[in-house]
Scaffold this active site. Sequence first.
Site, PDB file in Angstrom:
ATOM      1  N   GLY A 141       0.814  -1.213   0.000  1.00  0.00           N
ATOM      2  CA  GLY A 141       0.000   0.000   0.000  1.00  0.00           C
ATOM      3  C   GLY A 141       0.844   1.257   0.000  1.00  0.00           C
ATOM      4  O   GLY A 141       0.406   2.307   0.499  1.00  0.00           O
TER       5      GLY A 141
ATOM      6  N   ILE B  65      -0.415   6.953   4.278  1.00  0.00           N
ATOM      7  CA  ILE B  65       0.707   6.704   5.175  1.00  0.00           C
ATOM      8  C   ILE B  65       1.756   5.824   4.491  1.00  0.00           C
ATOM      9  O   ILE B  65       2.958   6.021   4.671  1.00  0.00           O
ATOM     10  CB  ILE B  65       0.212   6.049   6.471  1.00  0.00           C
ATOM     11  CG1 ILE B  65      -0.776   6.973   7.183  1.00  0.00           C
ATOM     12  CG2 ILE B  65       1.369   5.717   7.400  1.00  0.00           C
ATOM     13  CD1 ILE B  65      -1.572   6.294   8.278  1.00  0.00           C
TER      14      ILE B  65
ATOM     15  N   TYR C 224     -13.277  -4.292  11.493  1.00  0.00           N
ATOM     16  CA  TYR C 224     -11.998  -3.594  11.418  1.00  0.00           C
ATOM     17  C   TYR C 224     -11.193  -3.799  12.701  1.00  0.00           C
ATOM     18  O   TYR C 224      -9.991  -4.106  12.649  1.00  0.00           O
ATOM     19  CB  TYR C 224     -12.228  -2.106  11.187  1.00  0.00           C
ATOM     20  CG  TYR C 224     -10.952  -1.294  11.123  1.00  0.00           C
ATOM     21  CD1 TYR C 224     -10.130  -1.338  10.004  1.00  0.00           C
ATOM     22  CD2 TYR C 224     -10.570  -0.478  12.195  1.00  0.00           C
ATOM     23  CE1 TYR C 224      -8.954  -0.605   9.953  1.00  0.00           C
ATOM     24  CE2 TYR C 224      -9.398   0.265  12.146  1.00  0.00           C
ATOM     25  CZ  TYR C 224      -8.597   0.203  11.027  1.00  0.00           C
ATOM     26  OH  TYR C 224      -7.424   0.925  10.977  1.00  0.00           O
TER      27      TYR C 224
END
Length: 279
Positions: free
Chosen positions: A7, A12, A149
Amino acid sequence: MRIIVTGGNSGIGKATAAALAAAGHSVVIACRTIPKGERAAAEMSGDIEVRHLDLADLSSVRAFADSVETVDVLVNNAGVLGLPLTRTADGFEAHMGTNHLGHFALTCELGDKITDRVISVSSALYVLGRIHLDDLNWQTREYSMWAAYAQSKLANMLFINELARRGVRAYASDPGMAASDITRDSTGGLHWLGEHLLGHLGQSPPNAARATLQAVTTALPSGTYLAPRFNQWGKPRVTQPRKIARDPAMARRLWELSAQLTSCDWHKHPSNQPQAPGI
């Protein structure tokens, strides 16, 4: 060092990859969308490579791992938040499948190709998580995106602990509240909050990346958790995780179930001596 950042094409992860490349490391941005990764890489300076990796598809994970000859540091950064009930290509609930099982499989498939350490980006919301080994992928429970999550982030914490116990140098990092695009695929109020609130209240991506960057080079004991000084904001510091994130029996059982679900496992080479967990 040669470092893989999952990612690393946005948020981030992008800030992490940019800082590592600027510091002289060789960085691989592993992401689903190659054009987006290439645009991100074009904004960075240094030795950067973009490769395809879809953590929501184990065939993609295996293909990526097979293409890697060696890597010093694996940064398991990619993640999803706020999805309606969604299944990965392998039938896993999307938060668990991407945030934990995909990274578990990637780490195990790379195995002893990793020469130095593994870092997993977690979240303070792990404290709200509960691991349901009998229904990890929400086949029978009433679905909650927040609970899904939180469960995946608790799984990240337990995974790092179990890696450390098995002799792998491993660290957990927490970016805190960040102005990132992690809510890009969410719907309703959460998507609105991501667009209008996180950008004002969250730490900038470079500041949110500080805990991960510290974990890349720290000499702290394996298993250490680095999180913002003020929970969601501030410079990273060594933080004692809650008891649920340090449960060795649950960590071991989650590992065994993850190995069964992904058909991936990693038995650390006996020549590598275990290191005592730092937490």
